[in-house]
Design an enzyme around this catalytic site. Structure first.
Site, PDB file in Angstrom:
ATOM      1  N   CYS A 124       0.825  -1.226   0.000  1.00 26.49           N
ATOM      2  CA  CYS A 124       0.000   0.000   0.000  1.00 26.49           C
ATOM      3  C   CYS A 124       0.854   1.269   0.000  1.00 26.49           C
ATOM      4  O   CYS A 124       0.314   2.375  -0.135  1.00 26.49           O
ATOM      5  CB  CYS A 124      -0.945  -0.005   1.178  1.00 26.49           C
ATOM      6  SG  CYS A 124      -1.892  -1.525   1.308  1.00 26.49           S
ATOM      7  N   HIS A 264      -3.186   6.849   2.286  1.00 25.14           N
ATOM      8  CA  HIS A 264      -3.647   5.567   1.727  1.00 25.14           C
ATOM      9  C   HIS A 264      -5.030   5.267   2.306  1.00 25.14           C
ATOM     10  O   HIS A 264      -5.261   5.432   3.502  1.00 25.14           O
ATOM     11  CB  HIS A 264      -2.652   4.471   2.082  1.00 25.14           C
ATOM     12  CG  HIS A 264      -3.214   3.097   1.904  1.00 25.14           C
ATOM     13  ND1 HIS A 264      -3.841   2.706   0.738  1.00 25.14           N
ATOM     14  CD2 HIS A 264      -3.275   2.033   2.750  1.00 25.14           C
ATOM     15  CE1 HIS A 264      -4.245   1.458   0.875  1.00 25.14           C
ATOM     16  NE2 HIS A 264      -3.924   1.028   2.089  1.00 25.14           N
ATOM     17  N   ASN A 295     -10.326  -0.640  -0.121  1.00 20.90           N
ATOM     18  CA  ASN A 295      -8.867  -0.492  -0.009  1.00 20.90           C
ATOM     19  C   ASN A 295      -8.215  -1.096  -1.256  1.00 20.90           C
ATOM     20  O   ASN A 295      -8.185  -2.311  -1.414  1.00 20.90           O
ATOM     21  CB  ASN A 295      -8.402  -1.204   1.273  1.00 20.90           C
ATOM     22  CG  ASN A 295      -6.894  -1.155   1.471  1.00 20.90           C
ATOM     23  OD1 ASN A 295      -6.139  -0.932   0.528  1.00 20.90           O
ATOM     24  ND2 ASN A 295      -6.457  -1.372   2.695  1.00 20.90           N
TER      25      ASN A 295
HETATM   26  C1  LIG Z   1      -9.926  -4.689  10.047  1.00 18.32           C
HETATM   27  C2  LIG Z   1     -10.441  -3.586  10.919  1.00 18.32           C
HETATM   28  C3  LIG Z   1     -11.508  -2.784  10.214  1.00 18.32           C
HETATM   29  C4  LIG Z   1     -11.072  -4.200  12.185  1.00 18.32           C
HETATM   30  O1  LIG Z   1     -11.478  -3.164  13.062  1.00 18.32           O
HETATM   31  P1  LIG Z   1     -11.032  -3.194  14.591  1.00 18.32           P
HETATM   32  O2  LIG Z   1     -11.668  -2.040  15.243  1.00 18.32           O
HETATM   33  O3  LIG Z   1      -9.541  -3.304  14.678  1.00 18.32           O
HETATM   34  O4  LIG Z   1     -11.729  -4.519  15.075  1.00 18.32           O
HETATM   35  P2  LIG Z   1     -11.100  -5.768  15.882  1.00 18.32           P
HETATM   36  O5  LIG Z   1     -10.282  -6.603  14.976  1.00 18.32           O
HETATM   37  O6  LIG Z   1     -10.476  -5.253  17.148  1.00 18.32           O
HETATM   38  O7  LIG Z   1     -12.425  -6.546  16.235  1.00 18.32           O
HETATM   39  C5  LIG Z   1     -13.455  -5.968  17.055  1.00 18.32           C
HETATM   40  C6  LIG Z   1     -14.594  -6.958  17.187  1.00 18.32           C
HETATM   41  O8  LIG Z   1     -15.234  -7.115  15.906  1.00 18.32           O
HETATM   42  C7  LIG Z   1     -15.258  -8.501  15.523  1.00 18.32           C
HETATM   43  N1  LIG Z   1     -15.103  -8.537  14.066  1.00 18.32           N
HETATM   44  C8  LIG Z   1     -13.965  -8.658  13.340  1.00 18.32           C
HETATM   45  N2  LIG Z   1     -14.250  -8.639  12.027  1.00 18.32           N
HETATM   46  C9  LIG Z   1     -15.583  -8.508  11.932  1.00 18.32           C
HETATM   47  C10 LIG Z   1     -16.455  -8.406  10.844  1.00 18.32           C
HETATM   48  N3  LIG Z   1     -16.049  -8.425   9.564  1.00 18.32           N
HETATM   49  N4  LIG Z   1     -17.780  -8.248  11.105  1.00 18.32           N
HETATM   50  C11 LIG Z   1     -18.251  -8.209  12.363  1.00 18.32           C
HETATM   51  N5  LIG Z   1     -17.456  -8.306  13.438  1.00 18.32           N
HETATM   52  C12 LIG Z   1     -16.140  -8.450  13.236  1.00 18.32           C
HETATM   53  C13 LIG Z   1     -14.094  -9.112  16.266  1.00 18.32           C
HETATM   54  O9  LIG Z   1     -14.281 -10.492  16.436  1.00 18.32           O
HETATM   55  C14 LIG Z   1     -14.149  -8.363  17.572  1.00 18.32           C
HETATM   56  O10 LIG Z   1     -15.156  -8.903  18.372  1.00 18.32           O
HETATM   57  P3  LIG Z   1     -15.033  -8.939  19.983  1.00 18.32           P
HETATM   58  O11 LIG Z   1     -14.967  -7.507  20.424  1.00 18.32           O
HETATM   59  O12 LIG Z   1     -16.294  -9.639  20.403  1.00 18.32           O
HETATM   60  O13 LIG Z   1     -13.780  -9.701  20.264  1.00 18.32           O
HETATM   61  C15 LIG Z   1      -9.287  -2.669  11.351  1.00 18.32           C
HETATM   62  O14 LIG Z   1      -8.460  -3.329  12.273  1.00 18.32           O
HETATM   63  C16 LIG Z   1      -8.447  -2.193  10.196  1.00 18.32           C
HETATM   64  O15 LIG Z   1      -8.917  -1.520   9.303  1.00 18.32           O
HETATM   65  N6  LIG Z   1      -7.117  -2.452  10.235  1.00 18.32           N
HETATM   66  C17 LIG Z   1      -6.186  -1.966   9.271  1.00 18.32           C
HETATM   67  C18 LIG Z   1      -6.409  -2.636   7.973  1.00 18.32           C
HETATM   68  C19 LIG Z   1      -5.470  -2.183   6.942  1.00 18.32           C
HETATM   69  O16 LIG Z   1      -5.235  -1.031   6.827  1.00 18.32           O
HETATM   70  N7  LIG Z   1      -4.953  -3.145   6.181  1.00 18.32           N
HETATM   71  C20 LIG Z   1      -4.196  -2.942   5.036  1.00 18.32           C
HETATM   72  C21 LIG Z   1      -2.961  -2.211   5.313  1.00 18.32           C
HETATM   73  S1  LIG Z   1      -2.937  -0.917   4.377  1.00 18.32           S
END
Ligand SMILES: CC(C)(COP(=O)(O)OP(=O)(O)OC[C@H]1O[C@@H](n2cnc3c(N)ncnc32)[C@H](O)[C@@H]1OP(=O)(O)O)[C@@H](O)C(=O)NCCC(=O)NCCS
Length: 339
Positions: A124, A264, A295
């Site tokens: 990215c 990004h 993304n």
């Molecule tokens: C992926 C992303 C949106 C998840 O959001 P987050 O706030 O970190 O969420 P978490 O992973 O901490 O999960 C929070 C809760 O949602 C749940 N969860 C995870 N994915 C889920 C989904 N698709 N739908 C519903 N619930 C989900 C988890 O199980 C967790 O549940 P819990 O609280 O009961 O344990 C976020 O971490 C993100 O965008 N990360 C960066 C991604 C990125 O930039 N990647 C490419 C690099 S450029």
């Protein structure tokens, strides 16, 4: 031993972006379609990532065809003919041929006059890496005009049943033409601030290498990307604001000089966290292309800039801070002048 001196010194000149172009696949994929295959909801995806819909490429929308469309638009925007292009740089992690490069095919199909061509693997951060290389080439005279393309077909490597990635990744291409500025006062690409942190390799990675994906007990399958979203989220939200500030400092500008902030497009909450830490004035336009594009990794920054120009949020001549970050982990940011 020959006493001959190799000629190597050229007078540095300033570089700038001369044109921008993008390509968005035609198929819109809604959150409703995504949640048919994962345990999630439209509301969760919107609130946690800011994504309402994304674009996935059809069979005829390949890494090559999307790149060509974006590059042709960027060349037309720049008023540069393909024969004037000396180098094509393609940043991608989804060109499915290990060799030859996507860039060599694109340079040929664009109609360049045997331009140098190579691919960059910087996930990215790929567009910012490519832009930095192009800028330095133009500055020292290695090339007159360089086409930089960020392109991904992430839907190929996404497991549609994996709820940590299925809603996030998308497809598209964005391109920029880099060339000489009229003079030092016209410089349009600031110094890059970049780096890598390989101890976090496993946070976003292809799950298995191609050999293991092809020769396993259950038969050949595409390898998928796996991601530990939360550590990436925290790293991007906090560490990347510092890198962005360093890029501003390196260019000799402050947030008060900025017109646009184009990070990004990884997650709307990451964008908001960075904007807060940078203390961006309210009048600075912030890229929010992720809402309808998802993304798209290396393509996200040029696509977002193109959209902001189309909607009138950005104007030619605006000063923008761009920053890319992703798998590696790798990152790069710089200040640019919008063409
Ligand atoms: C992926 C992303 C949106 C998840 O959001 P987050 O706030 O970190 O969420 P978490 O992973 O901490 O999960 C929070 C809760 O949602 C749940 N969860 C995870 N994915 C889920 C989904 N698709 N739908 C519903 N619930 C989900 C988890 O199980 C967790 O549940 P819990 O609280 O009961 O344990 C976020 O971490 C993100 O965008 N990360 C960066 C991604 C990125 O930039 N990647 C490419 C690099 S450029």
């Amino acid at each position: 031993m020959s006493a001959l001196t190799i000629q190597s010194e050229r007078q540095p000149r300033a570089s700038r972006i001369l044109g921008i172009g993008g390509y968005r696949p035609s198929r819109v994929v809604t959150n409703a379609e995504i949640v048919e295959q994962i345990d999630s909801s439209d509301e969760w995806i919107r609130t946690r990532s800011g994504i309402e819909s994304r674009r996935w490429a059809g069979d005829d929308e390949t890494v090559i065809s999307m790149s060509l469309a974006a590059a042709r638009k960027a060349l037309a925007d720049a008023g540069i003919q393909p024969e004037q292009v000396d180098c094509v740089i393609v940043s991608t992690v989804t060109h499915l041929y290990q060799t030859p490069s996507a860039a060599a095919q694109i340079a040929y199909e664009l109609g360049t006059n045997r331009a140098a061509a190579f691919d960059v693997s910087a996930a990215c951060a790929g567009f910012c890496y490519g832009l930095s290389l192009a800028s330095d080439m133009v500055r020292v005279g290695t090339a007159g005009h360089v086409v930089v393309i960020g392109v991904e077909r992430l839907s190929d490597l996404t497991d549609r049943t994996d709820r940590s990635t299925a809603f996030l990744f998308a497809d598209g291409a964005g391109a920029a033409v880099v060339g000489p500025a009229a003079g030092a006062a016209d410089a349009g690409i600031g110094p890059v601030v970049w780096g890598s942190d390989g101890q976090h390799l496993e946070h976003i990675t292809q799950k298995e290498n191609w050999r293991d994906a092809l020769f396993n007990e259950t038969g050949p399958a595409m390898p998928h990307l796996v991601m530990q979203g939360n550590p990436v989220f925290r790293w991007a939200s906090y560490e990347m604001a510092k890198v962005a500030q360093e890029a501003l400092d390196a260019a000799g500008v402050t947030v008060d000089d900025l017109d646009m902030f184009v990070p990004h497009q990884a997650n709307m909450r990451i964008t908001d966290a960075m904007a807060r830490q940078l203390k961006l004035p309210e009048r600075v336009a912030i890229a929010r292309d992720i809402a309808t594009q998802g993304n798209t990794s290396a393509a996200s920054i040029p696509l977002a800039i193109e959209r902001m120009l189309e909607t009138g949020e950005a104007q030619s001549g605006d000063l923008a801070l761009i920053i890319g970050f992703g798998a590696g982990l790798v990152y790069a940011g710089q200040v640019i002048r919008i063409p």
